[in-house]
Design a protein around this motif. Structure first.
Motif, PDB file in Angstrom:
ATOM      1  N   THR A 140       0.861  -1.181   0.000  1.00  0.00           N
ATOM      2  CA  THR A 140       0.000   0.000   0.000  1.00  0.00           C
ATOM      3  C   THR A 140       0.896   1.229   0.000  1.00  0.00           C
ATOM      4  OG1 THR A 140      -1.944   1.022   1.037  1.00  0.00           O
ATOM      5  CG2 THR A 140      -0.252   0.169   2.528  1.00  0.00           C
ATOM      6  N   LYS A 141       0.262   2.398   0.017  1.00  0.00           N
ATOM      7  CA  LYS A 141       0.982   3.671   0.082  1.00  0.00           C
ATOM      8  C   LYS A 141       0.437   4.483   1.248  1.00  0.00           C
ATOM      9  CE  LYS A 141       1.158   4.458  -4.905  1.00  0.00           C
ATOM     10  NZ  LYS A 141       0.875   5.470  -5.921  1.00  0.00           N
ATOM     11  N   VAL A 142       1.237   5.407   1.718  1.00  0.00           N
ATOM     12  CA  VAL A 142       0.793   6.295   2.791  1.00  0.00           C
ATOM     13  C   VAL A 142      -0.284   7.235   2.244  1.00  0.00           C
ATOM     14  CG1 VAL A 142       1.466   8.157   4.354  1.00  0.00           C
ATOM     15  CG2 VAL A 142       2.999   6.208   4.000  1.00  0.00           C
ATOM     16  N   ASP A 143      -1.379   7.297   2.963  1.00  0.00           N
ATOM     17  CA  ASP A 143      -2.476   8.215   2.668  1.00  0.00           C
ATOM     18  C   ASP A 143      -2.578   9.145   3.877  1.00  0.00           C
ATOM     19  OD1 ASP A 143      -5.041   9.435   2.807  1.00  0.00           O
ATOM     20  OD2 ASP A 143      -5.919   7.842   1.598  1.00  0.00           O
ATOM     21  N   PRO A 144      -2.275  10.428   3.723  1.00  0.00           N
ATOM     22  CA  PRO A 144      -2.260  11.350   4.875  1.00  0.00           C
ATOM     23  C   PRO A 144      -3.555  11.366   5.687  1.00  0.00           C
ATOM     24  CG  PRO A 144      -1.281  12.405   2.983  1.00  0.00           C
ATOM     25  CD  PRO A 144      -1.873  11.109   2.497  1.00  0.00           C
ATOM     26  N   GLU A 145      -4.689  11.156   5.059  1.00  0.00           N
ATOM     27  CA  GLU A 145      -5.949  11.150   5.820  1.00  0.00           C
ATOM     28  C   GLU A 145      -6.127   9.839   6.579  1.00  0.00           C
ATOM     29  OE1 GLU A 145      -9.418  12.351   3.613  1.00  0.00           O
ATOM     30  OE2 GLU A 145      -8.260  13.865   2.515  1.00  0.00           O
ATOM     31  N   ARG A 146      -5.962   8.743   5.898  1.00  0.00           N
ATOM     32  CA  ARG A 146      -6.163   7.429   6.513  1.00  0.00           C
ATOM     33  C   ARG A 146      -5.071   7.115   7.530  1.00  0.00           C
ATOM     34  NH1 ARG A 146      -5.251   3.406   2.278  1.00  0.00           N
ATOM     35  NH2 ARG A 146      -3.121   3.695   2.956  1.00  0.00           N
TER      36      ARG A 146
ATOM     37  N   ALA B  50       6.009 -18.759  -3.492  1.00  0.00           N
ATOM     38  CA  ALA B  50       5.165 -18.193  -2.433  1.00  0.00           C
ATOM     39  C   ALA B  50       4.749 -16.777  -2.792  1.00  0.00           C
ATOM     40  CB  ALA B  50       5.913 -18.210  -1.102  1.00  0.00           C
ATOM     41  N   PHE B  51       5.676 -15.989  -3.344  1.00  0.00           N
ATOM     42  CA  PHE B  51       5.335 -14.620  -3.739  1.00  0.00           C
ATOM     43  C   PHE B  51       4.289 -14.620  -4.846  1.00  0.00           C
ATOM     44  CE2 PHE B  51       6.022 -10.745  -6.294  1.00  0.00           C
ATOM     45  CZ  PHE B  51       5.559  -9.844  -5.358  1.00  0.00           C
ATOM     46  N   ARG B  52       4.418 -15.513  -5.827  1.00  0.00           N
ATOM     47  CA  ARG B  52       3.410 -15.600  -6.895  1.00  0.00           C
ATOM     48  C   ARG B  52       2.030 -15.895  -6.318  1.00  0.00           C
ATOM     49  NH1 ARG B  52       6.945 -19.131  -9.367  1.00  0.00           N
ATOM     50  NH2 ARG B  52       8.505 -17.955 -10.476  1.00  0.00           N
ATOM     51  N   GLU B  53       1.975 -16.792  -5.331  1.00  0.00           N
ATOM     52  CA  GLU B  53       0.690 -17.125  -4.708  1.00  0.00           C
ATOM     53  C   GLU B  53       0.119 -15.923  -3.959  1.00  0.00           C
ATOM     54  OE1 GLU B  53       0.626 -20.863  -2.591  1.00  0.00           O
ATOM     55  OE2 GLU B  53       1.994 -21.740  -4.066  1.00  0.00           O
ATOM     56  N   ILE B  54       0.947 -15.216  -3.237  1.00  0.00           N
ATOM     57  CA  ILE B  54       0.497 -14.003  -2.541  1.00  0.00           C
ATOM     58  C   ILE B  54       0.008 -12.986  -3.563  1.00  0.00           C
ATOM     59  CG2 ILE B  54       1.284 -11.995  -1.216  1.00  0.00           C
ATOM     60  CD1 ILE B  54       3.172 -13.967   0.278  1.00  0.00           C
ATOM     61  N   GLN B  55       0.774 -12.809  -4.607  1.00  0.00           N
ATOM     62  CA  GLN B  55       0.452 -11.852  -5.671  1.00  0.00           C
ATOM     63  C   GLN B  55      -0.919 -12.168  -6.275  1.00  0.00           C
ATOM     64  OE1 GLN B  55       3.392 -12.000  -8.774  1.00  0.00           O
ATOM     65  NE2 GLN B  55       3.268  -9.808  -9.111  1.00  0.00           N
ATOM     66  N   GLU B  56      -1.179 -13.438  -6.554  1.00  0.00           N
ATOM     67  CA  GLU B  56      -2.465 -13.842  -7.134  1.00  0.00           C
ATOM     68  C   GLU B  56      -3.615 -13.667  -6.150  1.00  0.00           C
ATOM     69  OE1 GLU B  56      -1.881 -17.850  -8.450  1.00  0.00           O
ATOM     70  OE2 GLU B  56      -0.397 -17.256  -9.958  1.00  0.00           O
ATOM     71  N   LYS B  57      -3.402 -14.031  -4.896  1.00  0.00           N
ATOM     72  CA  LYS B  57      -4.482 -13.987  -3.895  1.00  0.00           C
ATOM     73  C   LYS B  57      -4.908 -12.564  -3.547  1.00  0.00           C
ATOM     74  CE  LYS B  57      -4.670 -18.442  -2.891  1.00  0.00           C
ATOM     75  NZ  LYS B  57      -5.215 -19.239  -3.921  1.00  0.00           N
ATOM     76  N   ILE B  58      -3.963 -11.636  -3.441  1.00  0.00           N
ATOM     77  CA  ILE B  58      -4.344 -10.283  -3.024  1.00  0.00           C
ATOM     78  C   ILE B  58      -4.238  -9.256  -4.136  1.00  0.00           C
ATOM     79  CG2 ILE B  58      -3.817 -10.756  -0.608  1.00  0.00           C
ATOM     80  CD1 ILE B  58      -1.307  -9.092  -0.878  1.00  0.00           C
ATOM     81  N   GLY B  59      -3.911  -9.710  -5.325  1.00  0.00           N
ATOM     82  CA  GLY B  59      -3.952  -8.798  -6.461  1.00  0.00           C
ATOM     83  C   GLY B  59      -2.763  -7.875  -6.610  1.00  0.00           C
ATOM     84  N   LEU B  60      -1.603  -8.271  -6.108  1.00  0.00           N
ATOM     85  CA  LEU B  60      -0.412  -7.455  -6.315  1.00  0.00           C
ATOM     86  C   LEU B  60      -0.020  -7.484  -7.777  1.00  0.00           C
ATOM     87  CD1 LEU B  60       1.768  -8.513  -3.271  1.00  0.00           C
ATOM     88  CD2 LEU B  60       0.746  -6.286  -3.633  1.00  0.00           C
ATOM     89  N   PRO B  61       0.591  -6.490  -8.339  1.00  0.00           N
ATOM     90  CA  PRO B  61       0.831  -5.230  -7.647  1.00  0.00           C
ATOM     91  C   PRO B  61      -0.392  -4.325  -7.753  1.00  0.00           C
ATOM     92  CG  PRO B  61       1.867  -5.167  -9.783  1.00  0.00           C
ATOM     93  CD  PRO B  61       1.190  -6.504  -9.648  1.00  0.00           C
ATOM     94  N   PHE B  62      -1.000  -4.029  -6.627  1.00  0.00           N
ATOM     95  CA  PHE B  62      -2.126  -3.104  -6.644  1.00  0.00           C
ATOM     96  C   PHE B  62      -1.662  -1.701  -6.297  1.00  0.00           C
ATOM     97  CE2 PHE B  62      -2.130  -5.127  -2.486  1.00  0.00           C
ATOM     98  CZ  PHE B  62      -2.151  -4.056  -1.634  1.00  0.00           C
TER      99      PHE B  62
END
Length: 125
Positions: A54-60, A108-120
């Motif tokens: 994720t990225k820093v969002d000043p409000e959130r 393992a990274f490919r599986e994480i990438q597929e499951k959570i939609g990286l790179p988002f």
């Protein structure tokens, strides 16, 4: 392969570790002071990769003004977090595998990438 011995004794069935890459979002230039999250795995010669989630969002991600730092280092980290100056800075995780197990790490990274939609997160934007 000696650095894998303790890992194999403690958790032989565990292929990877998902952990923080740093104690804060990407720090501002010339403010990084601690490398413990990544240097440990470098010293052990483990396979590792860091990726933004994720990225820093000043409000959130506004700074909690009621927070009381626990020690000197915690105080330093708190003082150096500025969600306005760090707007859009990447917040990253680290994936670690045993020494010479790059294939498991990448799978393992490919599986994480597929499951959570990286790179988002496009950290270059």
């Amino acid at each position: 392969l000696g650095s894998n011995i303790e890992w194999n004794n403690v958790a032989p069935e565990m292929d990877v570790i998902l952990c923080p890459a740093f104690l804060t979002p990407a720090p501002l230039h010339d403010t990084s002071r601690y490398w413990g999250y990544t240097s440990l795995f470098n010293l052990l010669d483990y396979s590792a990769l860091v990726f933004p989630v994720t990225k820093v969002d000043p409000e959130r991600d506004a700074k909690d003004t009621t927070y009381t730092p626990k020690n000197e280092f915690d105080s330093w980290a708190y003082e150096h977090y500025d969600p306005v100056k760090q707007k859009d800075a990447p917040v990253s995780l680290q994936l670690v595998a045993k020494r010479l197990e790059e294939e498991k790490l990448l799978q393992a990274f490919r599986e994480i990438q597929e499951k959570i939609g990286l790179p988002f997160v496009d950290c270059l934007a």
